[in-house]
Motif scaffolding. Structure first.
Motif, PDB file in Angstrom:
ATOM      1  N   ILE A  42     107.160  40.380  39.341  1.00 10.38           N
ATOM      2  CA  ILE A  42     108.580  39.992  39.352  1.00 10.38           C
ATOM      3  C   ILE A  42     109.360  40.829  40.355  1.00 10.38           C
ATOM      4  O   ILE A  42     110.217  40.325  41.081  1.00 10.38           O
ATOM      5  N   ARG A  95     110.243  29.132  29.197  1.00 12.68           N
ATOM      6  CA  ARG A  95     111.401  28.856  30.052  1.00 12.68           C
ATOM      7  C   ARG A  95     111.139  29.424  31.453  1.00 12.68           C
ATOM      8  O   ARG A  95     110.634  30.535  31.598  1.00 12.68           O
ATOM      9  N   LYS A  96     111.592  28.666  32.408  1.00 15.63           N
ATOM     10  CA  LYS A  96     111.370  29.069  33.813  1.00 15.63           C
ATOM     11  C   LYS A  96     112.184  30.296  34.179  1.00 15.63           C
ATOM     12  O   LYS A  96     111.790  31.095  35.028  1.00 15.63           O
ATOM     13  N   ASP A  97     113.277  30.496  33.449  1.00 15.13           N
ATOM     14  CA  ASP A  97     114.141  31.638  33.752  1.00 15.13           C
ATOM     15  C   ASP A  97     113.728  32.905  33.010  1.00 15.13           C
ATOM     16  O   ASP A  97     114.445  33.908  33.032  1.00 15.13           O
ATOM     17  N   ASP A  98     112.545  32.881  32.367  1.00 10.37           N
ATOM     18  CA  ASP A  98     112.041  34.080  31.677  1.00 10.37           C
ATOM     19  C   ASP A  98     110.633  34.384  32.172  1.00 10.37           C
ATOM     20  O   ASP A  98     109.643  34.223  31.440  1.00 10.37           O
ATOM     21  N   PRO A  99     110.494  34.766  33.450  1.00  8.91           N
ATOM     22  CA  PRO A  99     109.154  34.958  34.030  1.00  8.91           C
ATOM     23  C   PRO A  99     108.371  36.102  33.361  1.00  8.91           C
ATOM     24  O   PRO A  99     107.155  36.043  33.263  1.00  8.91           O
ATOM     25  N   ASN A 109     106.660  34.841  30.316  1.00  6.74           N
ATOM     26  CA  ASN A 109     105.619  33.887  30.698  1.00  6.74           C
ATOM     27  C   ASN A 109     104.387  34.609  31.207  1.00  6.74           C
ATOM     28  O   ASN A 109     103.250  34.276  30.847  1.00  6.74           O
ATOM     29  N   ASN A 121     107.547  21.385  35.878  1.00  8.31           N
ATOM     30  CA  ASN A 121     108.224  22.609  36.317  1.00  8.31           C
ATOM     31  C   ASN A 121     107.274  23.585  36.999  1.00  8.31           C
ATOM     32  O   ASN A 121     107.608  24.742  37.216  1.00  8.31           O
ATOM     33  N   LEU A 151     104.642  30.431  34.919  1.00 10.05           N
ATOM     34  CA  LEU A 151     104.332  29.137  34.315  1.00 10.05           C
ATOM     35  C   LEU A 151     103.024  28.572  34.837  1.00 10.05           C
ATOM     36  O   LEU A 151     102.345  27.812  34.147  1.00 10.05           O
ATOM     37  N   LYS A 181     105.215  33.456  40.569  1.00  9.78           N
ATOM     38  CA  LYS A 181     106.118  34.514  40.124  1.00  9.78           C
ATOM     39  C   LYS A 181     106.751  34.218  38.772  1.00  9.78           C
ATOM     40  O   LYS A 181     107.031  35.137  38.009  1.00  9.78           O
ATOM     41  N   ASP A 182     106.964  32.937  38.454  1.00 14.78           N
ATOM     42  CA  ASP A 182     107.617  32.639  37.167  1.00 14.78           C
ATOM     43  C   ASP A 182     106.630  32.627  36.007  1.00 14.78           C
ATOM     44  O   ASP A 182     107.030  32.457  34.856  1.00 14.78           O
TER      45      ASP A 182
END
Length: 852
Positions: free
Chosen positions: A193, A162-166, A169, A128, A142, A139-140
């Motif tokens: 972000i 999770r990729k949807d919680d930058p 992270n 990912n 990870l 930006k994410d």
């Protein structure tokens, strides 16, 4: 970010900066930062507070940066001292690039590309994470977490990210890096972000801290890679050695098995078996040997490659097992090719030998098959008796066909000899199937001898039949030449004897009788010709019976048979007496017709001239002026009575004419008068006498009405007769004009035209005597005119221009008064009274000068 990066290094010297654009203005902390990150001592700084001291310190820092090979474009000490934010940040970024990023080197790439490649390699196991740049790829968050987890997996539980919680992270990475890796927070998670494209320089600066933090781990990885590389080379070399040994063994084994097969020279008896051997050899050359050639070549390439790699890696040279050297393989391969060459030569020679035998055998079979196909049915054809029922033309055609066959037979003699020669050669070469060849050859020769005998026998039969048929043909031709004209003569005779003749005179029927007598005189000679023609036919029948000739058909030159000739001859003999009787009857009829012609001609020759004479006499009476008109009228009536009394003779002539028509007589040489001429003349005679009497009666009426004297009437008649130059009883226009001029008339064209309209109202172009009398009496007599009538009405009207109804009824008889009242138009003059009538227009209309 730049502030945090600077403090991460200044912190080692026990200091830091709060404001990047202010704290570097005096140059002291800038020089200190350069000493920390480079590990070198700079020139002693100036401690003064003046601007010149600050510029001096900044220049020393800039000179140090330039000494490291960095070009400072448009960055001067004055801008740094003056607090120029843009120049200060540019200078710090230049320092970061030179001392934090430029030294990064991964697989011959450096600086930005090297740092990016390092990040990509470290995060490659993380599906990912996809690092392609230094802005949006991070930006994410990870990517940062993956770098930490790759080197210090115990610091982050990567599976829970999770990729949807930058935000989580990013903060996790920043906190762990600051706490455990001594990397200060240079970036703000919310800024990353919230920015569409994060600042590339800030990301690079922060990531470079990760690279330097993990540089120790990188050295260990480099050492491991070096060991792996050495081991891989050694393993590869060992594998190449094993492959060479196996490939050499397999190739030598294949050569060992193949050479005995190539050295086998046992011949085969048939071409098919040898061709199979050749096909096997071709398969060997096409399918089996090429891969082995490739293997041999690959074996040499692998050996040379292996030796080169061993030499380059400082290893000892490879020595194959005994008997597996490249030279050993080449020697074995040479023996293979030598055996192959000898095998191929043997195969080709053996195939040529069998090919010769097969060629001869095939040639024998082909020639024998062609010959047998040609002879098929020939014996049956030669034994046919078709000539027995053939005509002469068919016999000649059969002879031509037989001659062509004999030529064809002679041409095939060479093929039979060739077949025998090939069979002899096959026997000499000991062909395996010689018995069947000999049997077939013997059959062909026996059949050939039989064909020759049958051919000669058929020629003799055809020639004998041809001679007989030629004799018959000549007789047929002579029969046809004589029968055709004789048949035509008989048909013409029958046609003439049955012809319906139409004659109108004695001479014509006498001519037909004479011709018929001449025809009867030719009958004896005709009968002799008939007997001669029948004799030719009998001769043909005799030949057919004597030589037993089967006649295929009738006479080809004619369709006239003896039976037809006899039948027509008998018919001619029967028609002759019938013709005699018809001619006699017609002769009698023509004699009666001649009597009728003479009887009619005698009467017509009298009546015709009599009618013509009477016509002329009537004409003279109408022109001559003997006595008074009453005398002329009496004379004409007596003449008319005498003419009517002649009618019985006309009726008698009509009866004779009817008999002539019933006898169908159309011409009469005894008279030029026809009944039609007599009828027309008689009708003209009656019409002329009646018209002449009427004209005299009209002249009397005219004379009495106009008061013309007998002398005037005679004068008018004399003038008319004089100018009637054609003596037709009528004058044309020019004769009438001349007559008027002679009587004293002087007139122009208009006046003459008016007079012609009176005397010739129908515009026939002629003036009759009655019209002439009417005109002359009108011109000379005292007659009423329109003006005289108009003057009379004026007297009755009391000298008025109109007249009333009462005046008319008072002055005129009732019927005449009513006649005028009914026809007079109303008077429309200025002096008109009610009921006034126009007597002037009425008077004019009475004389044809206006419409009544």
């Amino acid at each position: 970010t730049f502030t945090a990066w600077c403090n991460s290094h200044l912190r080692k010297a026990g200091t830091q900066i709060e404001n990047i654009e202010e704290d570097f203005r005096d140059g002291l902390k800038l020089m200190l930062l350069l000493e920390v990150i480079s590990g070198e001592r700079l020139a002693k700084p100036e401690r003064g507070k003046m601007r010149v001291h600050k510029i001096s310190n900044v220049n020393k820092a800039l000179d140090f940066i330039a000494s490291k090979g960095v070009k400072l474009v448009s960055i001067g000490a004055e801008e740094i001292v003056d607090g120029n934010v843009k120049m200060t940040l540019g200078m710090i970024w230049t320092i970061i690039l030179r001392f934090a990023i430029q030294d990064i080197s991964v697989e011959e790439t450096s600086a930005k590309e090297g740092l990016l490649l390092w990040c990509q390699r470290k995060t490659a196991p993380y599906k990912n994470v996809n690092i392609q740049n230094f802005h949006i790829s991070w930006k994410d968050g990870l990517g940062f977490c993956a770098l930490i987890h790759r080197h210090r997996p115990e610091l982050i539980d990567y599976g829970k990210l999770r990729k949807d919680d930058p935000l989580t992270n990013l903060n996790t990475a920043f906190d762990v890096a600051e706490k455990y890796l001594d990397i200060p927070k240079m970036l703000d998670a919310e800024d990353i972000i919230g920015t569409l494209r994060p600042d590339e320089k800030a990301i690079m600066t922060y990531v470079s801290c990760y690279y330097h933090a993990f540089s120790g781990a990188q050295k260990a990885e480099t050492a491991a890679n070096r060991i792996c590389k050495v081991l891989a080379v050694n393993q590869e070399n060992e594998q190449l050695m094993e492959d060479y040994e196996k490939l050499a063994s397999d190739l030598l084994e294949w050569i060992r098995r193949t050479i005995p097969w190539l050295e086998n020279r046992a011949p085969e008896n048939t071409m098919q078996a040898m061709q199979q051997k050749l096909e096997d050899f071709r398969d060997y050359r096409r399918l089996h040997k090429p891969p082995k050639v490739q293997e041999k070549c690959q074996l040499e390439i692998n050996f040379n490659t292996l030796q080169t790699k061993l030499r380059l890696s400082n290893r000892p040279a490879f020595m194959p097992s005994e008997g597996k050297m490249v030279s050993d393989i080449n020697n074995a391969w040479g023996g293979l090719e030598q055996a192959e060459k000898g095998y191929e030569e043997w195969l080709l020679n053996e195939i040529r030998r069998l090919e010769r035998l097969d060629h001869l055998a095939e040639k024998f079979r082909q020639k024998a098959s062609i010959h047998e196909s040609w002879t098929d049915g020939k014996e049956a054809m030669l034994q046919q008796k078709d000539y027995e029922t053939a005509t002469l033309s068919e016999i000649k055609a059969l002879l031509k066909k037989h001659e062509a066959f004999e030529s064809d037979l002679a041409a095939h003699q060479d093929r039979v000899e060739q077949i025998a020669a090939i069979a002899q050669e096959l026997n000499e070469l000991d062909y395996y199937d010689s018995p069947s060849v000999n049997a077939r050859c013997q059959k062909i020769c026996d059949q050939w001898d039989n064909l020759g005998a049958l051919t000669q026998k058929r020629r003799e039969a055809l020639e004998r039949t041809e001679k007989l048929l030629e004799t018959i043909d000549q007789l047929y031709l002579e029969y046809a030449k004589r029968a055709a004209p004789f048949n035509n003569w008989m048909e013409g005779a029958m046609e003439d004897l049955q012809d319906t003749f139409i004659v109108h005179t004695i001479e014509e029927i006498q001519g037909l009788s004479t011709a018929h007598e001449q025809f009867k005189a030719t009958l004896p000679d005709a009968d002799k010709e008939r007997q001669a023609i029948l004799g030719i036919h009998n001769e043909v029948s005799k030949i057919v019976q004597t030589y037993h000739v089967n006649m295929a058909g009738t006479n080809p030159y004619t369709t006239i048979t003896p039976h037809e000739i006899n039948g027509k001859w008998e018919h001619v003999r029967q028609l002759v007496p019938r013709r005699d009787q018809a001619l006699m009857e017609e002769h009698a009829r023509q004699q009666q017709n001649e009597r009728l012609r003479k009887q009619f001609g005698a009467q017509a020759n009298v009546i015709g001239p009599w009618i013509q004479t009477k016509m002329e006499e009537i004409g003279r009476i109408s022109i001559e002026m003997h006595g008074t008109l009453e005398d002329q009228l009496n004379h004409l009536r007596q003449y008319e009575k005498s003419i009517v009394n002649y009618k019985p003779k006309i009726d008698q002539l009509e009866g004779d004419h009817q008999q002539i028509q019933e006898a169908l007589i159309f011409d009469n040489k005894h008279t030029n008068y026809t009944m039609e001429h007599i009828r027309v003349g008689w009708e003209q005679l009656l019409t002329t006498i009646a018209r002449t009497i009427n004209e005299v009666e009209n002249q009397i009426l005219t004379r009495d009405a106009k008061g013309i004297s007998q002398e005037q009437m005679n004068e008018f008649r004399a003038s008319f007769n004089h100018f009637d130059r054609k003596k037709t009883g009528m004058m044309d226009c020019e004769d009438f004009r001349a007559c008027l001029i002679s009587m004293g008339y002087n007139m122009g064209e208009a006046e003459f035209a008016r007079i012609m309209s009176i005397v010739d109202p129908n515009r026939l172009g002629v003036v009759t005597f009655q019209a002439f009398i009417d005109f002359m009496s009108r011109e000379t007599a005292d007659t009423d005119t329109a003006d005289q009538v108009m003057a009379s009405f004026k007297i009755l009207a009391g000298d008025k221009n109109y007249i009333t109804v009462d005046e008319l009824r008072r002055e005129l008889p009732p019927d005449q008064a009513e006649y005028c009242i009914a026809r007079m138009a109303p008077y429309n003059g200025r002096d008109a009274v009610p009921g006034a009538l126009d007597y002037m227009s009425f008077s004019t209309a009475l004389y044809g000068e206006s419409d009544l």
